[in-house]
Structure formats: structure tokens, C-alpha cells
Design a protein around this motif. Structure first.
Motif: not given
Length: 844
Positions: A390-409
Motif C-alpha cells: 500500500x502507499x502509506x507513508x512511502x512512495x517510489x521515485x524513478x531515478x534512472x531508467x529501471x532504477x527506483x528509490x523507496x523514499x519516505x513520503x
């Protein structure tokens, strides 16, 4: 200012501008290049400088490289920030035949966390010579073949790419054959022998030639293969295919026995020389033979094994067709099979955790984990998108091509939610699309953000006096919503002074359990109320705490016996001697016994009893039960003994009751004797007659002044008592009082509620305390008692102070008769103020 491009400064400036432009073009990605087979320590780039990082912060910020490929090939010197070659790089081993070959690096620094992407291109060098699959190629050529007949040869292969793999072929000098090159769509070259002179088997039964392949590298490498040409006699016409090269496109994952192509060849001969057989060339690799099969009679090529686009996207099949002539003749063709991709591979998700567990005070935007996705398919089948549930207090941020960061929202609160189970879903763009998931468990670490809390801010505790030292009187308990050491609560006293002594000399609190102990026996007569605070503090950093107030009321016990007031000076042996004329009648007060008790309440309520004596004085005198006044029960006569000894027992109402005794000696005198005694006293004081006259004058003046003061005091006291405005309306519930009642005459405590007493003549009274013998004894428990209202008692206090002052003046300057009259008038007015109290209520 003029720059010379050959100078070092100009070259550095140009390099910086190029790097800057390259950085902006790559959207935050650094690109470097390094040749393969570079030695250990070879300089690749100043990665720290290019990323804008200071050399001094590389180690404190935990500068490190991460790569899902070969992470040990490159390394960074943390002293100078240079990226260098750490181990041998073989482009052919790393990327195979792919034209583009690069190593993707993730540069991670902490405090604050930053992630950079670096692409290092591995450039090919000419380190592989052309290779032939066999050392010798055999060709059988009938002597009857016509000029310009073509005979395809197996070409060489080079593991390098680009110019280093561009091959040229050279044939050793001979008079029969020349070399021709065929170029395919993939820009590959295949050597073909072309007959330029007719063969004569009788003259030359076989020929030996050398085929040399040279690549385009510098320095160039060569490879060679021997060509053994056997000259056959007989068959004039060889079979011929419709086309020399067939191109077929088909999807991967075809079922076995699926038709790839149906070849067709023809032979101009007749009879048996026209019959043909199809077969794979001896040059076809075993792997291709396993994937495909050919029908030797019909020329059908079918799928024989699983074909996967991800293993190989193209196959080259050399096919021979041989007639049955004698000698047989062979025709050749090439079948190029190109595979088309299907969406048969699910995405792959790789999660790299960085900051777990996450503190609940972590800032919004903190990177929790790095996520990389990949798909072996190509085109839209390999395009992957990620989502978080679930989304909750987190989100996915695309950093480069097929790379993502899980960050605190958004902010976290461990006391609300202590952990999260997240699911990362990767879905490709195929039809139908395929997907894969990866679970991420995020634990929220506690910080000390909750102070210990008591259930209520104040407690009231009742403790009987004379308690044993070290007895437990109360237990405080505070709860902390945090965990572990942040929730470990310790208790301590808030030190203060109680009179001349420190609070810690009276009570103590256990640091872990919160139990409060009395360190010494408490005395109600010395200390009625002990008020102090207990502090609760957790073990967090920094620690948090709160306080609770304890009101400890010391309850009275009957530990003081009644004490008789000091008898007048001159009384023998502490006994009081009174002279009583025999002429007095019944009810005459002959003496009064006064006693006090240091206790309070019932324990201080005194009663007087006349004990029987040997003289029989009990029937002649009696004592007031609560006043202590000794009076006659009948008129005296001559038969009564002249000396009476009375024993008065003073008893309090405690449990058990304590007593004291007083002896009163009564002398019965005749009236004439009393006058004689008076005459002798007057004669003995004749010398002082003049002084007595002056004293009497002063006495008369004092009596008049005191009488005037008496009237003024009564008027002032009555006005103050009646004019005090009520604090809570004319009638209504008053503040709670501590009501004590007992059917057997002892004190006990219960939580009752005092009521205002209202009358039509004056204001309501709030300073009454009623005792009802019908109420059961109350156990001593911890209850809350509110302080009495101060405003309602001010007028009474003022009146009492004035009364005490005047009463003392009257006793000093007047006769006892006036003081008694004054006391009775005051009690009468005091009673009138409470005249509306019901008759069955006892009023103090």
C-alpha cells in the motif's frame, strides 16, 4: 587574453566544458570509458570531482560503489577520488558479441543520502585473432563443373567488435580459383571460391589452397584454414536452389515440428543424376543441428528443439543438396532464420535495503531502499513500470531508467504503526503483460518522544500516625508509550524542605517499583498534611519526565491521654481545695475541673466522671459530663462531713480510651466561721486599706470599660458573621468534607459531601461538621478530600480572634463572674447562628 589549445590550461578548460555538457545531456549520469584488458590501477576518471563531492567528506559520508554486474572490476581511491581499474576487464567475457558494452555503477553516499549513476563504457581492443571452426575444409568438385561455378566456404569469426572484427580474406595464389566475398544484411562476409579454369582430375586429382582471414585492428591479427579440393570425375550438372540465400522470420518458442521453410532445388540431369538428397552442411554447428532438422527427400526444415530469443535471436543454416549421380554433385544455399521476441519473461525485481529500520523521526524524503528492475525481453515486452502497495507513508521515485528509490513520503509514528509490509510490483509492457513482486519489510525504530504519564495529576493518601518506620503507604505508576529503554521508567522524589527538615527524611520512593515508604513514624500533632511530588523519568536520550503530587494526610490516633490544667498555686499535692458554706442549696457550683487532650476529634472529646470515695461524697456532689463543673446535688446540712475528698476521672473517647484523675478537696464551713475568717483577713490587711480603696476604684473603671468593650465585640462579631456573602449561592451543595462517624464513639473517615445549611434569617453556614451515629465505620482508604473554602471562614476567624482577646482581657481585669457571663453570652449568640440546624444533628 589568448589561449593556446596546446597548453595544459586550455586542454583542462576544454575537458571541463565537455564534461559539463556531457553531464547535462546525461540527466545527472556520468559517462567514462576504459579499454578492455587495462592494467590494474589504470585511471578511469576523477569521479569525486565530477560528482561535486569534497575529498574530505568521502570517508565520513560512507562513499561506496554498488553494481549488480561485476562490482570488483572498478574501484575508487578514497584519498584522491579517482576511479581506477581494479581487476582484468574482458569485454568479450562481459558482453559477448554485443556492440555496446558498459558497466553500470551506483555511487552511494550517506548523511545525507545521495545516489549517482555512472556508466563506464568498455572499449574493444584487437586482442582476438580471426578463428576458423576447422583446420581443414574439404571440397569435392567434379571436373565437369563449368567456369564461374561457385563453392561457398566457411568464414572465420572474430570475438572482437567494430573495426577489430571487420575481416578480409585472401586466397593463396593458384591458377584455378579466385576468391569472391558475399555480404549479408548483417554486414557479415562469406568467402566463395569461383572456378576460373576447368579442372582435370587426371592432371590434378586434388588441390591444396590456403585461405587467410585478416581483421581490421591495429595491430592486425590473421587466421588461416587449409582448403583440400578433391576433383571428381563424372556428373556434369549440379543441383541448383532457387535462391542462394533464404531469409525466414518466426516467433520464438515455436512447438516442435513447426515448419520453418520448404527448400526447392532442381537438377538439369536425367535419371538417377537428377534424384537429390537434402542435408545440413558439415559446417553447420552441432547446436544448430539440435535446434532444427531437415527432411532429406522433401527439403523441409522444421523446429526440433526449443528456440529462445534470449539465447539467440538468429540462426544461419548451410544446406547441401546432392544428386545421386556418379560422382554425385552438390548444390548449396544458406537459410537465415531470424527470431522475433515474445513476452515470455517476467520482470525481475532486486531490492537493496539502505536505512532499515527507519527511525520514527526520519525526515520526509529519506531514502529507505534502492530498487532495480529488469526484463530479458526486448522492445515493449522489456519496458517495465513499478508500483507500490500500500502507499502509506512511502512512495517510489524513478531515478534512472529501471532504477527506483523507496523514499519516505510523510512522517512516521511508531506508537501508531510499528511496521509496514510493502509490496513492489513490476509490470512489463507486453500483451498480455507479465509481472513480478518483491516484499519490503520496513520496521519503524522508536525515538524518545513520549514522556511517562500518570493516570491522574494528584493522589490523596491517608496514613495513621505512629506508623512503623519503612511502611509502604502508596504506589505510583506511570506509563510510557515508547519501547525498550525509552519506556523504562524510574521514580524519584522532588526534594524540598518540610519545616526545618528535608523531605527525604520523611518519605522515600523505590526507583523501579514506584512504592512510597514512610521512613519514620508520623505524628498527627506535629504534621497533619505532608504534600510532595514524585518524578517519573524514562531512560531515553534525552530523558523525558513528569511529576505527580501526593497529599499525605496523617490520621489521628488516640495516643495522648487527657492532661489536667495546672491547679492554682498553693493547692496541696496538686489537689484543688474549695471552701463551701453549709448554707448553699442544690445545684451550687463548688469547683470546676479543666483538662485538655492533644489529640483531635473523638480522641480529644473529654467526659468527666465522679468516682466514689470512702467519704460518701458521691451522693452529695455531681460533676458535669462534658463541662467538668462540680455542683451540689442537695442542700447541705450539719450531718454532712466537714471535709469531702472528690476524685474526678477524665476520659477521652478514643479506642482504647485514655484517662486522667483529679482530686478536689471540699471543706464545708459555717457562715459565721466564714465571716470570722473574713474579719481576720480584713484585720490582717488593715495596713493596706488605703491601697485597696485605690484598687477598687480602678476595678470599677475596668469593669465599665470591659462591659463597653463586650457590647462592641458582640455587635461586631454578629455583623461579620451575618454579612459574609456565600460563595456559591444561597443554598446548594458545598465542597466535600471529611465526615467521621462511629456507632461506638470512635473516629472513622468516609467520603461524604457537606451541604450548606440555609436559614431565612441569615446567610448559609459552611463551617459545620455533622456526626451521625447511624453510619457504619468507614475503613481507612485512599480518598480525595478537597480543602475547605477559605472565604466562608474569614468572618468567623476574625470574630474568634476578637472573642479570645476580649476574654483574656476580662479574665485579667475583672472578676470570674464577668468572664463567665461573657462566655455564656458568646455561646448563646453562637448557638443562635446555628438555630436552624435539625435537632437530631450534633454540632461542633
Amino acid at each position: 587574453m589568448v589561449f593556446r589549445w596546446s597548453s595544459p590550461e586550455a586542454r583542462c578548460l576544454l575537458l571541463s566544458l565537455l564534461l559539463l555538457a556531457f553531464w547535462e545531456e546525461g540527466s545527472g549520469q556520468l559517462h567514462y570509458s576504459v579499454p578492455e584488458e587495462a592494467k590494474h590501477g589504470t585511471f578511469v576518471g576523477r569521479i569525486a570531482q565530477d560528482l561535486g563531492l569534497e575529498l574530505a567528506e568521502l570517508v565520513p559520508r560512507l562513499f561506496r560503489l554498488a553494481s549488480k554486474d561485476r562490482g570488483d572490476l572498478l574501484e575508487v581511491n578514497l584519498q584522491n577520488g579517482i576511479l581506477f581499474v581494479n581487476s582484468r576487464i574482458d569485454r568479450e567475457e562481459l558482453c559477448g558479441r554485443s556492440v555496446e558494452c558498459s558497466i553500470h555503477l551506483e555511487v552511494i553516499v550517506d548523511r545525507p543520502l545521495q545516489v549517482f549513476h555512472v556508466e563506464v563504457e568498455v572499449k574493444d581492443i584487437n586482442d582476438n585473432p580471426p578463428m576458423f571452426s576447422v583446420k581443414e575444409q574439404k571440397l569435392s568438385i567434379p571436373e565437369s563443373r563449368l567456369l564461374d561455378s561457385r563453392f561457398p566456404l566457411e568464414g572465420a569469426s572474430d570475438a572482437d567488435v567494430g573495426e577489430n572484427a571487420m575481416l578480409t580474406y585472401k586466397l593463396s595464389p593458384n591458377e584455378f580459383f579466385i576468391l569472391d566475398i558475399i555480404k549479408t544484411k548483417d554486414k557479415d562476409k562469406f568467402p566463395v571460391l569461383v572456378l576460373r579454369k576447368l579442372l582435370d582430375r587426371e592432371e590434378n586429382p586434388q588441390l591444396k589452397l590456403l585461405l587467410t582471414a585478416t581483421d581490421g585492428g591495429k595491430p592486425e591479427f590473421t587466421g588461416s584454414v587449409s582448403l583440400l579440393i578433391l576433383v571428381l570425375d563424372a556428373n556434369d550438372n549440379a543441383p541448383v536452389f532457387d535462391r542462394p540465400v533464404y531469409e525466414v522470420k518466426m516467433y520464438e518458442n515455436q512447438a516442435n515440428q513447426t515448419l520453418v521453410i520448404w527448400l526447392n532445388a532442381s537438377d538439369a540431369d536425367e535419371g538417377i543424376n537428377k534424384e537429390m538428397m537434402y542435408s545440413f552442411s558439415s559446417l553447420v554447428p552441432p547446436m544448430v543441428r539440435r535446434k532444427f532438422q531437415i527432411n532429406e527427400r522433401t527439403g523441409e526444415i522444421k523446429v526440433n528443439d526449443a528456440i529462445d530469443f534470449e539465447d539467440s535471436n538468429a540462426y544461419e543454416i548451410l544446406v547441401d543438396v546432392t544428386d545421386k549421380g556418379n560422382p554425385p554433385m552438390v548444390g548449396h544455399c544458406t537459410v537465415l532464420v531470424e527470431l522475433l521476441d515474445e513476452n515470455d519473461n517476467s520482470p525481475e525485481v532486486v531490492v537493496t535495503s539502505l536505512s532499515l529500520p527507519v527511525k520514527e523521526d526520519a525526515l520526509v524524503g529519506t531514502v529507505i531502499a534502492l530498487i532495480s528492475v529488469s526484463d530479458q525481453d526486448s522492445g515493449s515486452n522489456g519496458q517495465v513500470t513499478c508500483s507500490l502497495t500500500p502507499h502509506g507513508p512511502f512512495k517510489l521515485v524513478s531515478t534512472y531508467k529501471n532504477y527506483y528509490s523507496l523514499v519516505l513520503d510523510s512522517v512516521l509514528d511508531r506508537e501508531s504503526v510499528s511496521g509496514f509490509e510493502l509490496v513492489v510490483t513490476a509490470r512489463d509492457g507486453g500483451s498480455p503483460s507479465l509481472w513480478a513482486t518483491a516484499s519490503v519489510s520496513v520496521e519503524v525504530a522508536d525515538v524518545n518522544d513520549n514522556a511517562p504519564a500518570f493516570p491522574q495529576p494528584e493522589y490523596t493518601v491517608f496514613v495513621k500516625e505512629n506508623n512503623p518506620p519503612g511502611c509502604h503507604i502508596f504506589t505510583v505508576s506511570a506509563q510510557d508509550a515508547d519501547t525498550q529503554e525509552n519506556a523504562q521508567v524510574s521514580y524519584s522524589l522532588v526534594e524540598r524542605r518540610v519545616g526545618e527538615r528535608a523531605l527525604s527524611s520523611y518519605v522515600s520512593v523505590h526507583g523501579e517499583s514506584g512504592k512510597v515508604y514512610a521512613l519514620q513514624p508520623l505524628d498527627h500533632e506535629e504534621l497533619e498534611l505532608l504534600q510532595f511530588q514524585v518524578s517519573a523519568r524514562d531512560a531515553g536520550v534525552p530523558p523525558l519526565g513528569s511529576n505527580v503530587t501526593l497529599l499525605v494526610f496523617v490520621l489521628d490516633e488516640n495516643d495522648n491521654a487527657p492532661a489536667l490544667l495546672t491547679p492554682p498555686a498553693g493547692s496541696a499535692g496538686g489537689a484543688v481545695t474549695e471552701l463551701v458554706p453549709r448554707s448553699v442549696g442544690a445545684g451550687h457550683v463548688v469547683a470546676k475541673v479543666r483538662a485538655v487532650d492533644a489529640d483531635s476529634g473523638y480522641n480529644a472529646w473529654l467526659s468527666y466522671e465522679l468516682q466514689p470515695t470512702a467519704g460518701g461524697g458521691r451522693s452529695l456532689f455531681r460533676v458535669g459530663l462534658y463541662t467538668g463543673e462540680i455542683s451540689t446535688t442537695r442542700a447541705l446540712d450539719e450531718a454532712d462531713p466537714s471535709r469531702q475528698s472528690l476524685l474526678v476521672l477524665v476520659r477521652d473517647h478514643g479506642e482504647p480510651p485514655l484517662t486522667a484523675t483529679a482530686t478536689v478537696l471540699v471543706s464545708l464551713t459555717e457562715s459565721g466561721q466564714a465571716q470570722k475568717v473574713s474579719s481576720r483577713a480584713l484585720a490582717g490587711s488593715a495596713v493596706q486599706e488605703a491601697a485597696l480603696v485605690d484598687v477598687n476604684v480602678y476595678l470599677i473603671i475596668a469593669i465599665c470599660a470591659v462591659s463597653s468593650l463586650l457590647v462592641l465585640t458582640l455587635l461586631l462579631y454578629t455583623a461579620l458573621r451575618c454579612s459574609a456573602p456565600p460563595s456559591e449561592g444561597e443554598c446548594g451543595p458545598g465542597k466535600p468534607r471529611l465526615v467521621c462517624s462511629s456507632a461506638v464513639g470512635s473516629w472513622s473517615y468516609s467520603q461524604q459531601r457537606g451541604q450548606r445549611v440555609c436559614s431565612g434569617e441569615g446567610p448559609p453556614k459552611t463551617d459545620l461538621m455533622a456526626f451521625s451515629p447511624s453510619l457504619p465505620p468507614c475503613p481507612v482508604v485512599e480518598v480525595e478530600v478537597e480543602d475547605q473554602s477559605v472565604e466562608g471562614n474569614q468572618s468567623r476567624k476574625v470574630g474568634c480572634y476578637i472573642f479570645i482577646f476580649v476574654f483574656c482581657v476580662v479574665n485579667i481585669f475583672s472578676h470570674r463572674i464577668f468572664s463567665n457571663i461573657y462566655l455564656r453570652i458568646f455561646l448563646f449568640f453562637e448557638y443562635r447562628l446555628y438555630s436552624n440546624v435539625p435537632s437530631n444533628t450534633f454540632v461542633i
